[in-house]
Design an enzyme around this catalytic site. Structure first.
Site, mmCIF file in Angstrom:
data_model
loop_
_atom_site.group_PDB
_atom_site.id
_atom_site.type_symbol
_atom_site.label_atom_id
_atom_site.label_comp_id
_atom_site.label_asym_id
_atom_site.label_seq_id
_atom_site.Cartn_x
_atom_site.Cartn_y
_atom_site.Cartn_z
ATOM 1 N N LEU A 92 46.851 31.324 42.556
ATOM 2 C CA LEU A 92 46.964 31.990 43.849
ATOM 3 C C LEU A 92 46.921 30.990 44.998
ATOM 4 O O LEU A 92 47.672 31.106 45.967
ATOM 5 C CB LEU A 92 45.837 33.013 44.004
ATOM 6 C CG LEU A 92 45.714 34.078 42.914
ATOM 7 C CD1 LEU A 92 44.582 35.045 43.254
ATOM 8 C CD2 LEU A 92 47.019 34.825 42.731
ATOM 9 N N SER A 114 46.422 25.329 41.981
ATOM 10 C CA SER A 114 46.964 26.160 40.911
ATOM 11 C C SER A 114 46.918 27.617 41.339
ATOM 12 O O SER A 114 46.254 27.984 42.317
ATOM 13 C CB SER A 114 46.174 25.976 39.606
ATOM 14 O OG SER A 114 44.852 26.474 39.757
ATOM 15 N N TYR A 124 30.600 37.275 36.918
ATOM 16 C CA TYR A 124 31.853 37.391 37.674
ATOM 17 C C TYR A 124 31.825 38.614 38.587
ATOM 18 O O TYR A 124 32.136 38.534 39.782
ATOM 19 C CB TYR A 124 33.023 37.477 36.695
ATOM 20 C CG TYR A 124 34.381 37.382 37.339
ATOM 21 C CD1 TYR A 124 34.795 36.218 37.980
ATOM 22 C CD2 TYR A 124 35.265 38.458 37.293
ATOM 23 C CE1 TYR A 124 36.050 36.128 38.559
ATOM 24 C CE2 TYR A 124 36.522 38.373 37.871
ATOM 25 C CZ TYR A 124 36.912 37.211 38.495
ATOM 26 O OH TYR A 124 38.157 37.132 39.081
#
Length: 256
Positions: free
Chosen positions: A17, A15, A162
């Protein structure tokens, strides 16, 4: 490194990139191994693109699966020239909620296990196999491209895990390039901005427009094919090494 004949392994290749890179390789006469979760569209994409693409179901946070997936690329196509690490998760939560709810440590640990430790595991096994290649132009034996994020430079509210994991990817870039120079393996990083990928699939129109507005110019989301063309440039220009390119329309994240 030319696309034609090159063998690439792409984590998160089912999916967004990663899929963009897989399609770029297949269209250019290369071959690709899609490394993604069993629940992904990996098998479907491989069937669509034909013999040049294979799918290996893998959780990059599981070391045994990573070792097997990289070995499968070499066993299937005879070599490994390119690795692109796109697999990742992006949990969001403040360290302390309004009611003083504490950030779950397991959320942080999981993000680091996938985004940083899992990425590094793929890197080391990729380098192990790339080192066996006959050197090409400039003595090159391979190229590794790792996906970071602009959040790795300027983490927003709720992005502790993140930002930390992607900041680690950024910091690794020059270090890995220096470590692997003897083997003729280059390492590049990409820090995307707001990209039109599955991570935004559940975002409503108002929030989506807000993300678009963060881009200075052009005022739109980035596309997977643009990321893939950047990877293609890395392949073709061997002087590119040890740096992180921001693919972000000049965005600089504010706290919120």
């Amino acid at each position: 490194m030319k696309i034609e004949g090159a063998v690439g392994l792409v984590t998160g290749g089912a999916s967004g990139l990663g899929e963009g890179v897989v399609r770029m390789l297949a269209a250019g006469g290369g071959r690709a191994i899609i490394v993604d979760l069993p629940s992904s569209r990996g098998a479907e994409i491989a069937a669509e693109l034909g013999d040049a693409v294979r799918f290996v179901a893998t959780d990059v946070s599981e070391p045994e699966q990573v070792e097997a997936a990289v070995a499968a690329a070499v066993e299937t196509f005879g070599r490994l020239d390119l690795t692109v690490n796109c697999a990742g998760v992006s949990p969001a939560q403040r360290i302390l909620g309004k009611d003083r709810t504490l950030y779950p440590l397991e959320m942080f640990t999981k993000a680091v296990a996938i985004n940083l430790s899992g990425l590094f595991d793929v890197v080391r096994w990729s380098a192990y196999h790339m080192a066996e290649n006959e050197p090409g132009e400039d003595g090159e034996r391979g190229l590794i491209v790792n996906v970071a994020s602009i959040a790795g430079f300027e983490g927003q509210v709720g992005q502790a895990a993140y930002a930390a994991s992607k900041g680690g990817v950024i910091a690794l870039t020059i270090q890995l390039a220096r470590d692997l120079e003897r083997q003729g393996i280059r390492v590049m990083g990409v820090a995307p901005g707001m990209m039109d990928t599955a991570m935004l699939a559940g975002v409503d129109d108002k929030r989506r427009q807000g993300l678009i507005d963060l881009h200075v110019f052009p005022k739109r989301l980035g596309r997977p094919d643009e990321f893939a063309r950047l990877v293609q440039t890395f392949m073709e220009v061997t002087l590119l090494n040890g740096d992180v390119v921001r693919l972000d329309a000049a965005t600089r994240l504010s706290p919120r």
